[in-house]
Write a protein that holds these residues in place. Structure first.
Motif, PDB file in Angstrom:
ATOM      1  N   TYR A  23      32.914  54.161  37.338  1.00 35.97           N
ATOM      2  CA  TYR A  23      33.787  53.334  38.814  1.00 35.97           C
ATOM      3  C   TYR A  23      35.352  53.127  38.938  1.00 35.97           C
ATOM      4  CZ  TYR A  23      29.257  53.447  41.851  1.00 35.97           C
ATOM      5  OH  TYR A  23      28.374  53.822  42.341  1.00 35.97           O
ATOM      6  N   VAL A  58      32.770  46.000  36.877  1.00 32.57           N
ATOM      7  CA  VAL A  58      33.514  44.364  37.373  1.00 32.57           C
ATOM      8  C   VAL A  58      32.674  43.392  36.762  1.00 32.57           C
ATOM      9  CG1 VAL A  58      33.708  45.130  40.023  1.00 32.57           C
ATOM     10  CG2 VAL A  58      31.184  44.979  38.882  1.00 32.57           C
ATOM     11  N   CYS A  83      31.996  42.204  41.907  1.00 36.71           N
ATOM     12  CA  CYS A  83      31.182  42.621  43.002  1.00 36.71           C
ATOM     13  C   CYS A  83      30.684  41.432  44.534  1.00 36.71           C
ATOM     14  CB  CYS A  83      30.219  43.257  42.557  1.00 36.71           C
ATOM     15  SG  CYS A  83      28.882  43.758  43.292  1.00 36.71           S
ATOM     16  N   PRO A  84      31.259  42.229  45.819  1.00 39.13           N
ATOM     17  CA  PRO A  84      30.591  41.112  46.160  1.00 39.13           C
ATOM     18  C   PRO A  84      29.219  41.414  46.540  1.00 39.13           C
ATOM     19  CG  PRO A  84      31.920  42.665  47.045  1.00 39.13           C
ATOM     20  CD  PRO A  84      31.917  42.758  45.998  1.00 39.13           C
ATOM     21  N   MET A  85      28.572  42.048  46.669  1.00 36.95           N
ATOM     22  CA  MET A  85      26.394  41.805  46.275  1.00 36.95           C
ATOM     23  C   MET A  85      26.508  41.186  45.697  1.00 36.95           C
ATOM     24  SD  MET A  85      24.213  45.323  46.946  1.00 36.95           S
ATOM     25  CE  MET A  85      24.630  46.096  44.948  1.00 36.95           C
ATOM     26  N   ASN A 111      23.466  44.255  39.335  1.00 40.32           N
ATOM     27  CA  ASN A 111      24.461  43.418  40.548  1.00 40.32           C
ATOM     28  C   ASN A 111      24.307  42.232  41.229  1.00 40.32           C
ATOM     29  OD1 ASN A 111      25.042  46.303  40.239  1.00 40.32           O
ATOM     30  ND2 ASN A 111      26.218  47.200  41.991  1.00 40.32           N
ATOM     31  N   CYS A 169      26.210  46.712  49.319  1.00 38.29           N
ATOM     32  CA  CYS A 169      27.643  46.841  48.755  1.00 38.29           C
ATOM     33  C   CYS A 169      27.939  47.211  49.746  1.00 38.29           C
ATOM     34  CB  CYS A 169      27.034  48.345  48.041  1.00 38.29           C
ATOM     35  SG  CYS A 169      28.714  48.957  47.669  1.00 38.29           S
ATOM     36  N   PRO A 170      29.149  46.727  50.306  1.00 35.38           N
ATOM     37  CA  PRO A 170      30.344  46.921  51.197  1.00 35.38           C
ATOM     38  C   PRO A 170      30.647  48.517  51.224  1.00 35.38           C
ATOM     39  CG  PRO A 170      30.853  45.136  50.075  1.00 35.38           C
ATOM     40  CD  PRO A 170      29.729  45.599  49.382  1.00 35.38           C
ATOM     41  N   ILE A 171      30.602  48.778  50.336  1.00 38.15           N
ATOM     42  CA  ILE A 171      31.633  50.069  49.945  1.00 38.15           C
ATOM     43  C   ILE A 171      30.040  51.195  50.397  1.00 38.15           C
ATOM     44  CG2 ILE A 171      32.001  52.101  48.309  1.00 38.15           C
ATOM     45  CD1 ILE A 171      32.912  48.747  47.611  1.00 38.15           C
ATOM     46  N   HIS A 172      29.267  50.879  49.484  1.00 39.99           N
ATOM     47  CA  HIS A 172      27.943  52.839  50.049  1.00 39.99           C
ATOM     48  C   HIS A 172      27.059  52.019  50.745  1.00 39.99           C
ATOM     49  CE1 HIS A 172      27.763  52.702  45.727  1.00 39.99           C
ATOM     50  NE2 HIS A 172      27.866  53.343  45.846  1.00 39.99           N
ATOM     51  N   GLU A 197      21.960  52.988  46.471  1.00 42.44           N
ATOM     52  CA  GLU A 197      22.788  51.627  47.728  1.00 42.44           C
ATOM     53  C   GLU A 197      22.954  51.845  48.920  1.00 42.44           C
ATOM     54  OE1 GLU A 197      26.225  49.757  45.722  1.00 42.44           O
ATOM     55  OE2 GLU A 197      24.688  49.423  43.677  1.00 42.44           O
ATOM     56  N   CYS A 257      35.678  51.686  45.385  1.00 40.83           N
ATOM     57  CA  CYS A 257      35.616  49.996  44.919  1.00 40.83           C
ATOM     58  C   CYS A 257      36.667  49.657  44.532  1.00 40.83           C
ATOM     59  CB  CYS A 257      33.558  49.848  44.232  1.00 40.83           C
ATOM     60  SG  CYS A 257      33.809  48.499  43.312  1.00 40.83           S
ATOM     61  N   MET A 260      36.204  47.411  41.551  1.00 41.55           N
ATOM     62  CA  MET A 260      37.196  48.622  39.808  1.00 41.55           C
ATOM     63  C   MET A 260      38.021  49.368  39.922  1.00 41.55           C
ATOM     64  SD  MET A 260      33.789  49.054  38.405  1.00 41.55           S
ATOM     65  CE  MET A 260      31.502  48.429  38.283  1.00 41.55           C
TER      66      MET A 260
HETATM   67 FE1  SF4 Z   1      29.078  46.884  44.009  1.00 38.82          FE
HETATM   68 FE2  SF4 Z   1      29.528  48.516  45.523  1.00 38.82          FE
HETATM   69 FE3  SF4 Z   1      31.678  48.311  43.747  1.00 38.82          FE
HETATM   70 FE4  SF4 Z   1      28.519  48.641  43.237  1.00 38.82          FE
HETATM   71  S1  SF4 Z   1      30.432  50.006  43.994  1.00 38.82           S
HETATM   72  S2  SF4 Z   1      30.381  47.190  42.032  1.00 38.82           S
HETATM   73  S3  SF4 Z   1      28.156  47.409  44.155  1.00 38.82           S
HETATM   74  S4  SF4 Z   1      30.826  46.913  45.118  1.00 38.82           S
END
Ligand code: SF4
Ligand code: 13P
Length: 306
Positions: A23, A58, A83-85, A111, A169-172, A197, A257, A260
């Motif tokens: 990523y 991350v 990574c917020p998760m 994660n 995961c806020p993105i997925h 995710e 992300c 990343m």
């Molecule tokens: Fe975390 Fe989502 Fe980024 Fe993966 S893509 S590192 S799960 S925020």
């Protein structure tokens, strides 16, 4: 000397290895010694002669590397790349569920913070979660922190009672079925490759579900020529590089992300040059978090525990 030459010279001087997740931005993947998914990178971190590891990813990734290789210097190009998760589970819920289910196994997606790992029985990544959960002797499983990956595993391992946690995961998680359906309409011939995710309603629309490394392998072996890739857009650089005749699209333009993307060539150079952002973990916490990580590496290699 350009920045790439500078990084190569510093790497040699410091006996350093650059590990990068799929990523991070393409120029960082290009200079890295190893590019991989979370599982491959943790395996490499546990097994290398390098004295310094620069973890282009991350912070939970750098932390895992330090837990597995405490004698090495592990440097994070950007200490704020998070990574917020990784923070989305609580000690209180883990304790409550342990009281409620005496045979509970806490399965912790990699994660996650070192603290959450330390409270868990085993770690998993998206590439081995199904295999590891299936191999555990426990029937009751508390899967933290990712609800979506937990639900995907529950579908694959119906013999277990998988209790889900509210992380994501806020993105997925933002990939709603309507968005994917619109992308499919724009690319009707494309096979849909998706990371687990993503939310379950969207996952149902996938032709293939897997980790970033799984997606890369599937695309390489597939006879299809067009793919809709439902994971962070950084993977597209490797996909295009490995498959010159094939076409890859993301379902939305901003499948990105932020953590990343904080990793840059300049920051890689700076940490190697000035030895900044070393990952430090107190020994009792490191040892507690090491146990589930080592169990993951063992179970992923062998399958069922004896
Ligand atoms: Fe975390 Fe989502 Fe980024 Fe993966 S893509 S590192 S799960 S925020
Ligand atoms: P992988 O397990 O595919 O490396 O995914 C890590 C990740 O952060 C996904 O968002």
């Amino acid at each position: 000397m350009n920045i790439q030459e500078e990084i190569r010279a510093l790497k040699k001087e410091r006996n350093a290895l650059i590990l990068a997740h799929y990523y991070v931005p393409a120029p960082v993947q290009e200079i890295a010694d190893v590019v991989g998914d979370s599982f491959a990178l943790s395996q490499k971190a546990a097994d290398t002669d390098a004295e310094v590891l620069v973890f282009a990813g991350v912070s939970f990734m750098g932390e895992s590397a330090k837990i597995l290789s405490p004698d090495k210097t592990v440097l994070l190009p950007d200490a704020g790349a998070d990574c917020p998760m990784a923070h989305m589970a609580t000690e209180e819920n883990i304790r409550k569920l342990r009281d409620q289910y005496p045979d509970l196994a806490v399965v912790c997606y990699i994660n996650s913070t070192a603290r959450l790992k330390a409270l868990s029985d085993v770690c998993v990544t998206s590439s081995n979660a199904v295999k590891i959960v299936r191999a555990l002797p426990n029937r009751n499983i508390y899967f933290i922190p990712d609800r979506n990956l937990g639900q995907y595993v529950a579908g694959q391992v119906p013999e277990k009672n998988i209790i889900l946690n509210d992380g994501y995961c806020p993105i997925h998680h933002s990939l709603m079925p309507e968005l994917l359906l619109a992308a499919k309409e724009a690319h009707p011939e494309a096979q849909v490759l998706m990371h687990p995710e993503c939310p379950p309603e969207t996952l149902r629309l996938a032709d293939y579900v897997g980790s970033t490394a799984g997606i890369l392998t599937h695309a390489r072996l597939s006879s299809h020529e067009e793919f809709l890739v439902a994971t962070e857009e950084g993977v597209l650089w490797q996909l295009c590089r490995e498959n010159p005749g094939k076409h890859f699209y993301t379902p939305t333009e901003d499948f990105c992300c932020p953590g990343m993307k904080l990793v840059t060539l300049e920051k890689v150079r700076n940490v190697l040059k000035y030895n900044t952002n070393p990952v430090e973990i107190e020994e009792p916490l490191r040892l507690a978090a090491l146990r589930p990580l080592e169990r993951m590496l063992r179970l992923a290699a062998q399958g069922r525990e004896s």
